[in-house]
Design an enzyme around this catalytic site. Structure first.
Site, mmCIF file in Angstrom:
data_model
loop_
_atom_site.group_PDB
_atom_site.id
_atom_site.type_symbol
_atom_site.label_atom_id
_atom_site.label_comp_id
_atom_site.label_asym_id
_atom_site.label_seq_id
_atom_site.Cartn_x
_atom_site.Cartn_y
_atom_site.Cartn_z
ATOM 1 N N GLN A 222 13.933 15.223 104.947
ATOM 2 C CA GLN A 222 14.430 14.842 106.162
ATOM 3 C C GLN A 222 13.643 15.760 107.047
ATOM 4 O OE1 GLN A 222 18.646 14.178 107.155
ATOM 5 N NE2 GLN A 222 18.130 12.026 107.805
ATOM 6 N N THR B 9 20.649 18.523 103.186
ATOM 7 C CA THR B 9 20.854 18.381 101.571
ATOM 8 C C THR B 9 20.349 16.853 101.338
ATOM 9 O OG1 THR B 9 22.305 20.162 101.282
ATOM 10 C CG2 THR B 9 22.382 18.671 99.725
ATOM 11 N N HIS B 10 19.483 16.211 102.489
ATOM 12 C CA HIS B 10 19.379 14.980 102.287
ATOM 13 C C HIS B 10 17.927 14.720 101.651
ATOM 14 C CE1 HIS B 10 21.848 15.158 106.202
ATOM 15 N NE2 HIS B 10 22.495 15.415 105.257
ATOM 16 N N VAL B 11 18.126 14.708 100.227
ATOM 17 C CA VAL B 11 16.614 14.670 99.536
ATOM 18 C C VAL B 11 17.037 13.349 98.929
ATOM 19 C CG1 VAL B 11 15.105 15.674 97.768
ATOM 20 C CG2 VAL B 11 16.712 17.254 99.237
ATOM 21 N N ASN B 12 15.608 12.718 98.932
ATOM 22 C CA ASN B 12 15.743 11.017 98.684
ATOM 23 C C ASN B 12 14.670 10.839 97.599
ATOM 24 O OD1 ASN B 12 17.467 10.700 101.122
ATOM 25 N ND2 ASN B 12 15.662 11.452 101.896
#
Lengths: 582, 220
Positions: free
Chosen positions: A341, A510-513
């Site tokens: 992000q 912590t917004h890993v996708n």
């Protein structure tokens, strides 16, 4: 090796996704459900856990990075190094996973996000899109997801103010959001001095402020499952902490109270899943190391992989399920579309004391005037924007100390610096933004050829860097931050340089996708829009690993919405006629 | 077993409160003639003297208030290094160790204990120098891994809960007007606007009414 008796459903991971699936299946069917969680239960530690050093600086609730990490490289040509200490993201461990230490900011993604490939092409034309863009449609629309968003908001007790109720725009909410079928279950949080000043200033500039949607309860609340939780006390120990009174929605206080009453549910902690065992296109079991170190096999009719994003794709790699993605040819699906992000912040200084130690993780005010598709006309090269917000999340005494305006002291230690840091203490904050992170052909996950985890299994390697698009997004947002700071009568201190190169040492979110993305075709995605594996119908791979690209805003509510829809697919369709749903 | 070493600190400013932070230690803290003898877990007495002097230059006692020595920062650092953090129990330490780009952070093999031991050695007769000379010596190593750690740990020792050994008598929290981990600001958050809200600080043990332990004190 210990071979256990078969169960109906086995789930890897006891966070939001795994326990939501367990709750749906165990409540609506008589199937036996076993959840395997790597960590232990945290709950009894929350009451004495208001300690900044252990929880925020020593990452007490995070996976022990000594045992397993990822490696990172900036491009296909550069060499990778392991992420040796936490920095840009914090995967949680223990019952509830990262859903225990999250900030509880609960955005919906905008309607066009789910058909973004077509949307960008229509708006900009193919020629104006960057080369190597890998944005894809999700295979599910906002309208299809809306009821599930509403269910997730009720489950957690999200507080906020609707800005678009069935198409009617409402001042005071986010007027740029997609239509909601209902007002939020709860009203917004109380606001702090900082967020109140922010609201006044942005309104004066002609923008449209809205309270940040929060799953840290603004009032005492009973959800549709009959689970009651108390209102937030604004203690400030929120992000990176578990809530000591249960006001913040966490799997441990929202899902477990229901599950613990179910006889067909079992939670096993200390169980480290290492492989999905499969044969002839069918998942047969999960193999794991149990709490006393014994290798154990749990056979099941249905296998659900619901661990943290990066662990989902890694488990598929280690289990040799699916065709690894090759960026050179564009063939293969496993590991593609890795995104994070785009985080940008601007430091500001004021002459008023902010009492920044008070707060709740999701307390804040934001604007959507430069988010998603808004406001970007004046910024050539920007395809997607980001939110802009002032937060009252609660700052600890260690992390909040030491920021001073540039030029106030010669170094960052000694008497001169100490005096300046004391003078500016609690008179400084950040305006923060999170922007869409688009997916690119060269950003992906594969197994690292060099480094291994504590069992000797290869680590996963991230290939990821910022591109000109993210730098343009950052420049746009920083410009608006400065405009707002000026309107708030604050001085800004120092430009952020976070977006020069992707950096594993600076916290982004912590917004890993991505890595096991959902989509409309088995040629370009790992799972179908129900998050069922295209090639292995009794295997479901669920969570943010399924996002083909990332929106701005925090992903948990969207993770819950697609999971709840996936649960309907599994229970209402798959169980009636086991096989591929599409 | 190695004979336990002690360090002597001035009791003025920390005497009674330091006794409090050391509760649970299997050693008797001896207070005499205005000094307290504190048992060390990791440092030798000579090393502790160098670290005390260096932390005091990073966060000195001056007209703006107390400094690192009075807060017992060296005790905090000693305990962190003696515990799991000091031997890198929570860092990925598998080989090979390679030089990489700055965006990948510290890639070295050395754990915090080793970094301190080498750094202290490099500082030599630091504790016997005049403050100006001490500052000069620190400035020369300002960008080193050892100094960046020492600076960060000094702040942690100033402002973390006293259960970790620093912030003696909550002296750091008094300095910045932090009231401690109170359970609720429900009645203040939207009312105390633009003005500092302060109270005499309380520690986590006082808030919860029961003994609390830092991670470094737990069995692992």
């Amino acid at each position: 090796m210990r071979q256990l008796k078969p169960v109906n459903v086995v789930i890897a991971g006891g966070g939001w996704v795994g326990l939501t699936m367990a709750k749906e299946i165990a409540s609506r069917t008589s199937l036996s459900v076993v959840v395997l969680e790597r960590g232990h239960s945290w709950k009894e530690q929350y009451a004495t856990g208001m300690d900044e050093l252990d929880f925020a600086f020593r990452y007490r609730m995070m996976q022990n990075i000594a045992e397993e990490t990822s490696t990172h490289r900036h491009s296909l040509k550069s060499s990778a190094a392991p992420i040796r200490q936490y920095g840009s993201f914090n995967p949680g461990t223990g019952v509830g996973g990262a859903g225990e230490h999250w900030a509880a900011i609960s955005y919906r993604y905008p309607p066009e996000q789910f058909t973004l490939a077509a949307f960008l092409q229509n708006r900009f034309g193919k020629a104006r899109l960057p080369e190597g863009l890998a944005v894809q449609d999700w295979g599910v629309t906002y309208d299809q997801l809306e009821p599930y968003y509403w269910s997730a908001e009720q489950l957690m007790g999200v507080g906020g103010k609707a800005g678009n109720l069935n198409g009617k725009k409402i001042d005071g909410g986010n007027v740029f959001e997609g239509p909601r079928s209902h007002e939020y279950p709860l009203p917004p949080h109380k606001q702090t001095y900082l967020t109140t000043e922010f609201e006044k200033a942005v309104r004066g500039l002609g923008y449209h402020p809205y309270p940040i949607p929060a799953a840290t309860l603004s009032r005492t609340y009973t959800n549709p499952d009959g689970v009651t939780r108390p209102a937030c006390a604004y203690c400030g120990y929120c992000t990176r902490f578990g809530c000591m009174i249960g006001a913040k929605a966490q799997p441990s206080n929202t899902l477990l109270p229901v599950l613990q009453k179910k006889k067909n549910f079992e939670l096993r902690t200390g169980c480290w899943v290492r492989r999905v065992i499969h044969r002839d296109g069918k998942a047969e079991a999960l193999s794991y190391i149990d709490a006393v170190g014994q290798e154990t096999v749990q056979p099941a009719d249905i296998v659900i992989v619901a661990s943290w994003t990066l662990n989902n794709s890694r488990l598929l790699y280690l289990s040799k399920i699916g065709e690894p993605y090759d960026p050179a040819t564009g063939k293969g699906t496993l590991g593609r579309n890795l995104t994070h992000q785009v985080g940008v912040q601007t430091r500001m200084f004021t002459d008023k004391t902010l009492n920044g130690f008070m707060g709740a993780g999701a307390l804040g005010m934001g604007i959507g005037d430069y988010d998603w598709n808004q406001g970007i006309e004046a910024f050539p090269g920007v395809l997607r924007g980001g939110n802009i917000r002032a937060m009252g999340s609660g700052e600890g005494p260690i992390s909040s100390f030491g920021a001073i305006p540039q030029g106030t002291a010669k170094s960052d230690w000694g008497s001169q610096w100490k005096k300046a840091a004391l003078a500016w203490h609690d008179k400084t904050t950040n305006i923060v933004s999170e922007a869409d992170h688009l997916s690119y052909r060269d950003h992906y996950l594969d197994l690292d050829p060099t480094y291994a985890d504590k069992f000797g299994d290869p680590l996963q390697r991230m290939t990821l860097d910022w591109t000109d698009h993210e730098r343009a997004q950052g420049a746009m947002l920083a410009q608006i931050h400065n405009q707002i700071a000026k309107a708030m009568d604050m001085r800004t201190g120092g430009a952020t340089r976070w977006l020069d190169k992707y950096t594993v040492t600076n916290y982004q979110s912590t917004h890993v996708n991505g890595g096991a993305i959902m989509g409309t075709s088995p040629d370009t995605s790992v799972v179908n829009p129900w998050m069922q594996h295209w090639q292995m119908p009794n295997l479901w791979v669920m969570g943010a690993s399924a996002f083909p690209q990332n929106s701005s805003g925090n992903p948990t509510l969207t993770i819950l919405a697609v999971t709840l829809r996936g649960a309907d697919g599994l229970i209402d369709k798959y169980l009636k006629r086991p096989g591929a749903l599409l | 077993m190695k004979r336990r070493e002690f360090m002597t600190l001035p009791a003025s400013g920390l005497g009674g409160v330091l006794l409090y932070t050391l509760a649970g230690e299997p050693f008797r803290v001896q207070a005499q003639e205005g000094t307290v003898r504190v048992p060390l877990r990791f440092f030798t007495a000579a090393e502790a003297r160098v670290v005390t002097a260096a932390c005091e230059r990073i966060f000195p006692k001056d007209e703006s208030g107390p400094g690192a020595t009075e807060a017992g920062v060296v005790i905090y650092i000693d305990r962190q290094l003696a515990g799991p953090y000091g031997r890198d129990k929570y860092r990925y330490t598998q080989a090979p160790f390679v030089e990489s780009v700055p965006e990948h952070g510290f890639q070295g093999k050395e754990n915090p204990r080793e970094i301190y031991r080498a750094g202290i050695k490099q500082l030599g007769d630091f504790a016997d120098l005049k403050p100006d000379e001490q500052d000069q010596r620190l400035r020369a190593i300002e960008t080193s891994r050892f100094f960046r750690m020492l600076r960060q740990h000094t702040l942690e020792g100033m402002f973390s809960d006293p259960m970790h050994g620093g912030n003696a008598g909550l002296i750091g929290w008094q300095l910045i007007g932090y009231p401690g981990p109170l359970m609720s600001f429900r009645d203040q958050i939207d009312k105390v606007h633009g003005q500092p809200w302060t109270r005499k600080p309380v520690s986590l043990a006082q808030v919860t009414g029961r003994p609390v332990k830092g991670w470094e004190d737990e069995k692992d």
